[in-house]
Design a protein around this motif. Structure first.
Motif, PDB file in Angstrom:
ATOM      1  N   UNK A 155       0.789  -1.216  -0.245  1.00 37.02           N
ATOM      2  CA  UNK A 155      -0.048   0.009  -0.077  1.00 37.02           C
ATOM      3  C   UNK A 155       0.887   1.120   0.072  1.00 37.02           C
ATOM      4  N   UNK A 156       0.782   1.997  -0.994  1.00 32.96           N
ATOM      5  CA  UNK A 156       1.643   3.229  -1.039  1.00 32.96           C
ATOM      6  C   UNK A 156       0.889   4.545  -1.210  1.00 32.96           C
ATOM      7  N   UNK A 157       1.517   5.435  -0.033  1.00 31.07           N
ATOM      8  CA  UNK A 157       1.063   6.756  -0.040  1.00 31.07           C
ATOM      9  C   UNK A 157       1.901   7.645  -0.152  1.00 31.07           C
ATOM     10  N   UNK A 158       1.523   8.843  -0.884  1.00 28.60           N
ATOM     11  CA  UNK A 158       2.509  10.067  -1.175  1.00 28.60           C
ATOM     12  C   UNK A 158       1.755  11.208  -1.365  1.00 28.60           C
ATOM     13  N   UNK A 159       2.430  12.238  -0.822  1.00 28.63           N
ATOM     14  CA  UNK A 159       1.924  13.801  -0.904  1.00 28.63           C
ATOM     15  C   UNK A 159       2.304  14.321  -2.247  1.00 28.63           C
ATOM     16  N   UNK A 160       1.437  15.300  -2.857  1.00 25.43           N
ATOM     17  CA  UNK A 160       1.662  15.664  -4.148  1.00 25.43           C
ATOM     18  C   UNK A 160       0.839  16.869  -4.202  1.00 25.43           C
ATOM     19  N   UNK A 161       1.719  18.217  -4.894  1.00 26.13           N
ATOM     20  CA  UNK A 161       0.796  19.414  -5.272  1.00 26.13           C
ATOM     21  C   UNK A 161      -0.302  18.944  -6.182  1.00 26.13           C
ATOM     22  N   UNK A 162      -1.332  19.736  -6.014  1.00 29.05           N
ATOM     23  CA  UNK A 162      -2.529  19.580  -6.466  1.00 29.05           C
ATOM     24  C   UNK A 162      -2.344  19.430  -8.236  1.00 29.05           C
ATOM     25  N   UNK A 163      -1.480  20.297  -8.514  1.00 34.74           N
ATOM     26  CA  UNK A 163      -1.140  20.446  -9.930  1.00 34.74           C
ATOM     27  C   UNK A 163      -0.569  19.340 -10.741  1.00 34.74           C
ATOM     28  N   UNK A 164       0.102  18.494  -9.970  1.00 32.50           N
ATOM     29  CA  UNK A 164       0.938  17.388 -10.229  1.00 32.50           C
ATOM     30  C   UNK A 164       0.205  16.019 -10.019  1.00 32.50           C
ATOM     31  N   UNK A 165      -0.902  15.952  -9.607  1.00 35.25           N
ATOM     32  CA  UNK A 165      -1.833  14.624  -9.073  1.00 35.25           C
ATOM     33  C   UNK A 165      -1.924  14.158 -10.425  1.00 35.25           C
ATOM     34  N   UNK A 166      -2.514  14.612 -11.421  1.00 37.59           N
ATOM     35  CA  UNK A 166      -2.862  14.048 -12.681  1.00 37.59           C
ATOM     36  C   UNK A 166      -1.620  13.221 -13.431  1.00 37.59           C
ATOM     37  N   UNK A 167      -0.261  13.906 -13.430  1.00 37.75           N
ATOM     38  CA  UNK A 167       0.621  13.437 -13.822  1.00 37.75           C
ATOM     39  C   UNK A 167       1.288  12.329 -12.879  1.00 37.75           C
ATOM     40  N   UNK A 168       1.205  12.512 -11.664  1.00 40.75           N
ATOM     41  CA  UNK A 168       1.699  11.141 -10.761  1.00 40.75           C
ATOM     42  C   UNK A 168       0.688   9.895 -11.173  1.00 40.75           C
ATOM     43  N   UNK A 169      -0.674  10.259 -11.412  1.00 40.56           N
ATOM     44  CA  UNK A 169      -1.735   9.141 -11.540  1.00 40.56           C
ATOM     45  C   UNK A 169      -1.160   8.382 -12.704  1.00 40.56           C
ATOM     46  N   UNK A 170      -0.599   9.082 -13.868  1.00 41.86           N
ATOM     47  CA  UNK A 170      -0.433   8.389 -15.076  1.00 41.86           C
ATOM     48  C   UNK A 170       0.681   7.466 -14.843  1.00 41.86           C
ATOM     49  N   UNK A 171       1.630   7.778 -13.776  1.00 40.26           N
ATOM     50  CA  UNK A 171       2.908   6.675 -13.532  1.00 40.26           C
ATOM     51  C   UNK A 171       2.357   5.719 -12.845  1.00 40.26           C
ATOM     52  N   UNK A 172       1.515   5.344 -11.868  1.00 37.89           N
ATOM     53  CA  UNK A 172       0.996   4.589 -11.143  1.00 37.89           C
ATOM     54  C   UNK A 172       0.634   3.277 -11.633  1.00 37.89           C
ATOM     55  N   UNK A 173       1.303   2.125 -11.503  1.00 35.06           N
ATOM     56  CA  UNK A 173       0.626   0.930 -11.992  1.00 35.06           C
ATOM     57  C   UNK A 173      -0.136   0.114 -11.277  1.00 35.06           C
ATOM     58  N   UNK A 174      -0.942   0.876 -10.257  1.00 35.80           N
ATOM     59  CA  UNK A 174      -1.710   0.197  -9.119  1.00 35.80           C
ATOM     60  C   UNK A 174      -2.928  -0.259  -9.717  1.00 35.80           C
ATOM     61  N   UNK A 175      -3.835  -0.695  -8.818  1.00 35.28           N
ATOM     62  CA  UNK A 175      -5.085  -1.353  -9.023  1.00 35.28           C
ATOM     63  C   UNK A 175      -6.237  -0.127  -9.229  1.00 35.28           C
ATOM     64  N   UNK A 176      -6.827  -0.316 -10.456  1.00 34.51           N
ATOM     65  CA  UNK A 176      -7.849   0.755 -10.836  1.00 34.51           C
ATOM     66  C   UNK A 176      -7.308   2.010 -10.451  1.00 34.51           C
TER      67      UNK A 176
END
Length: 285
Positions: free
Chosen positions: A215-236
């Motif tokens: 289970x991975x948690x991370x903090x991110x600036x709101x304007x970077x959230x979409x970019x981070x989500x594209x990198x994540x290989x997680x479930x759904x």
């Protein structure tokens, strides 16, 4: 109500891991010392503690319905049982080894020579496959000593760390079999027993998926959230939770541990901070 009988090794390297696996699947077994049979307190399962070499035959004969054994034993005995699931523990190799100063070109080294082993059938099958005629000397104890006392020119034995070979002046050469613990079953289970087995397999899947994932948690600036989500290989879709600090969110997801290490630099590069990795006990999809 039907009961499922599972055979596990009475003592040895498979015993503790087998009992631990059942416990992780929510099956509570309360057995006394030296007890050969125990019943689960919360599941219709009887555990039979048997000598390792006897287990495949007991499953084939229907004395035990299912069992946890090493693949190497199944290959050696050739019993007619069905492998249901690989379990991922007690991994080892069945390997050929010779004294460290031996000039070893390959399996053909053993042409006309002796091999000491506790796995004669597996060795014979392998040697027939590679076209080498050798004499197999069966030993049921410390196989590693055979070359030192002139009993054989080399050995075939299970290897985990290789420390035992090293201590006896031997070097591992050819791996003839990769092995791990497997769950096997009798081929003539009743419909009720098959249903119980499916329940165990469902729980086993949850345990194994949990072991492989984090289970991975991370903090991110709101304007970077979409970019981070594209990198994540997680479930759904990951979970995004606003933080108390304005303009920041916490991103939560589940991913395989191996994939996390593949993308950690990308996550940091995309703006993720304060990454936290938490073990997962079980995961049901």
């Amino acid at each position: 109500m039907s009961t499922l009988k599972i055979a596990v090794q009475k003592s040895g390297r498979l015993n503790e891991d087998s009992i631990k696996l059942l416990k992780n699947c929510g099956i509570r077994i309360e057995n006394g010392k030296d007890q050969l049979k125990a019943s689960a307190a919360n599941f219709p399962l009887d555990v039979l503690y048997l000598r390792n070499g006897d287990i495949p035959q007991y499953v084939e004969d229907g004395v035990a319905d299912i069992a946890i054994v090493g693949e190497n034993l199944l290959v050696e005995t050739g019993n007619d049982v069905e492998v249901v699931r690989k379990l991922g523990f007690s991994k080892c190799k069945l390997s050929l080894a010779v004294p460290k100063d031996t000039n070893y070109p390959g399996p053909e080294f053993f042409e006309g020579k002796k091999i000491a082993t506790s796995y004669p059938n597996t060795v014979k099958q392998y040697m027939e496959k590679v076209g080498v005629k050798t004499e197999v000397h069966v030993i049921k104890g410390s196989v590693e000593i055979a070359p030192n006392i002139g009993l054989a020119e080399g050995i075939c034995d299970l290897v985990s760390s290789g420390s035992t070979l090293f201590k006896n002046g031997l070097v591992e050469k050819d791996i003839i079999l990769q092995s791990e613990a497997v769950l096997v079953k009798n081929k003539n289970l009743t419909a009720e027993q098959e249903e119980l087995l499916e329940t165990i397999l469902f729980r086993l899947d949850a345990v194994q998926k949990g072991e492989k994932s984090k289970y991975v948690l991370m903090n991110a600036p709101n304007d970077k959230v979409d970019e981070i989500i594209k990198v994540l290989p997680g479930m759904k879709s990951p979970t995004v939770v606003p933080l108390a600090e304005e303009g920041w969110s916490s991103v939560h997801t589940v991913m395989e541990e191996s994939k996390f290490w593949e993308v950690i630099d990308q996550l940091k590069g995309a703006g993720a901070e304060g990454l936290l990795i938490v073990p997962i006990e079980k995961m049901v999809l």
